[in-house]
Design a protein around this motif. Structure first.
Motif, PDB file in Angstrom:
ATOM      1  N   LEU A 260       0.825  -1.210   0.000  1.00  0.00           N
ATOM      2  CA  LEU A 260       0.000   0.000   0.000  1.00  0.00           C
ATOM      3  C   LEU A 260       0.859   1.261   0.000  1.00  0.00           C
TER       4      LEU A 260
ATOM      5  N   PHE B 169       1.970   1.756  -3.500  1.00  0.00           N
ATOM      6  CA  PHE B 169       0.794   2.001  -4.334  1.00  0.00           C
ATOM      7  C   PHE B 169       0.280   3.427  -4.132  1.00  0.00           C
ATOM      8  N   ARG B 170       0.245   3.883  -2.895  1.00  0.00           N
ATOM      9  CA  ARG B 170      -0.208   5.243  -2.584  1.00  0.00           C
ATOM     10  C   ARG B 170       0.680   6.266  -3.290  1.00  0.00           C
TER      11      ARG B 170
ATOM     12  N   THR C  90      -5.898  -7.301  -1.782  1.00  0.00           N
ATOM     13  CA  THR C  90      -6.132  -6.033  -2.488  1.00  0.00           C
ATOM     14  C   THR C  90      -7.060  -5.069  -1.764  1.00  0.00           C
TER      15      THR C  90
ATOM     16  N   LEU D  25      -5.625  -1.594  -1.089  1.00  0.00           N
ATOM     17  CA  LEU D  25      -5.416  -0.835  -2.321  1.00  0.00           C
ATOM     18  C   LEU D  25      -6.743  -0.301  -2.860  1.00  0.00           C
TER      19      LEU D  25
ATOM     20  N   GLU E 226      -7.864   2.535  -0.748  1.00  0.00           N
ATOM     21  CA  GLU E 226      -7.053   3.726  -1.038  1.00  0.00           C
ATOM     22  C   GLU E 226      -7.547   4.418  -2.306  1.00  0.00           C
ATOM     23  N   CYS E 227      -7.936   3.654  -3.295  1.00  0.00           N
ATOM     24  CA  CYS E 227      -8.493   4.239  -4.520  1.00  0.00           C
ATOM     25  C   CYS E 227      -9.743   5.051  -4.199  1.00  0.00           C
TER      26      CYS E 227
END
Length: 191
Positions: free
Chosen positions: A28, A31-32, A55, A58, A61-62
């Motif tokens: 994460l 990914f962030r 996931t 993630l 976070e989206c």
């Protein structure tokens, strides 16, 4: 290839809940950073089912960053994937059906072609340092990406041990990754 696939799948299945949570939390972080430094708005992800890096962090976070989340659904007619937009409410309420292959997918009658996406987070069994991806063997992602006139950025998601030192053989139909995200870092590949 079959032996490599079998070994890596077995290793994934042996990860305990703590190891999975740790991999997801570390992934994460990268990914962030990736999302906040890119212009990707329409993001295709997947629901983990077979020992992949989890996931849910993630996906959350989206939503936190106001990105559009799309999840794959298998089109039984042509064995390709289509991408269904899933609201935060739908995701939180787990409005999914179980596919006969064992993974959950959104319940919808239609989805978008992969070309509609800006970023595609791709599951994998293994990947080499050239971006050659070894999947589960069904060919769904390769078939789907092969027909894409516009190719979204392809970001593989894997545990650290899934990045292989050996070069995997690449067939003409294999669809390479642009980058690989592991709990350790993001690797970018030349295409």
């Amino acid at each position: 290839m079959k032996n490599i696939r079998k070994t890596l799948i077995q290793k994934r299945k042996q990860l305990d809940k703590f190891q999975q949570r740790q991999s997801a939390s570390l992934a994460l972080i990268f990914f962030r950073t990736f999302l906040t430094t890119s212009y990707h708005q329409k993001i295709g992800l997947y629901l983990h089912a077979f020992g992949e890096v989890h996931t849910q962090l993630l996906i959350e976070e989206c939503y936190r960053l106001n990105k559009d989340v799309y999840l794959p659904m298998i089109c039984n007619m042509n064995k390709k994937l289509v991408w269904v937009k899933v609201s935060h409410h739908q995701y939180r309420n787990k409005r999914f059906s179980l596919h006969r292959l064992g993974m959950k997918e959104p319940t919808a009658s239609r989805g978008h072609h992969v070309s509609y996406l800006d970023l595609l987070v791709v599951p994998l069994v293994g990947c080499d340092h050239k971006g050659t991806r070894l999947g589960m063997g069904g060919g769904f992602y390769d078939r789907t990406l092969a027909t894409a006139p516009h190719r979204p950025f392809r970001l593989g998601l894997a545990h650290s041990f899934q990045l292989l030192d050996q070069t995997l053989p690449r067939q003409p139909w294999d669809q390479a990754l642009d980058a690989l995200l592991t709990p350790d870092q993001i690797y970018h590949f030349k295409r």
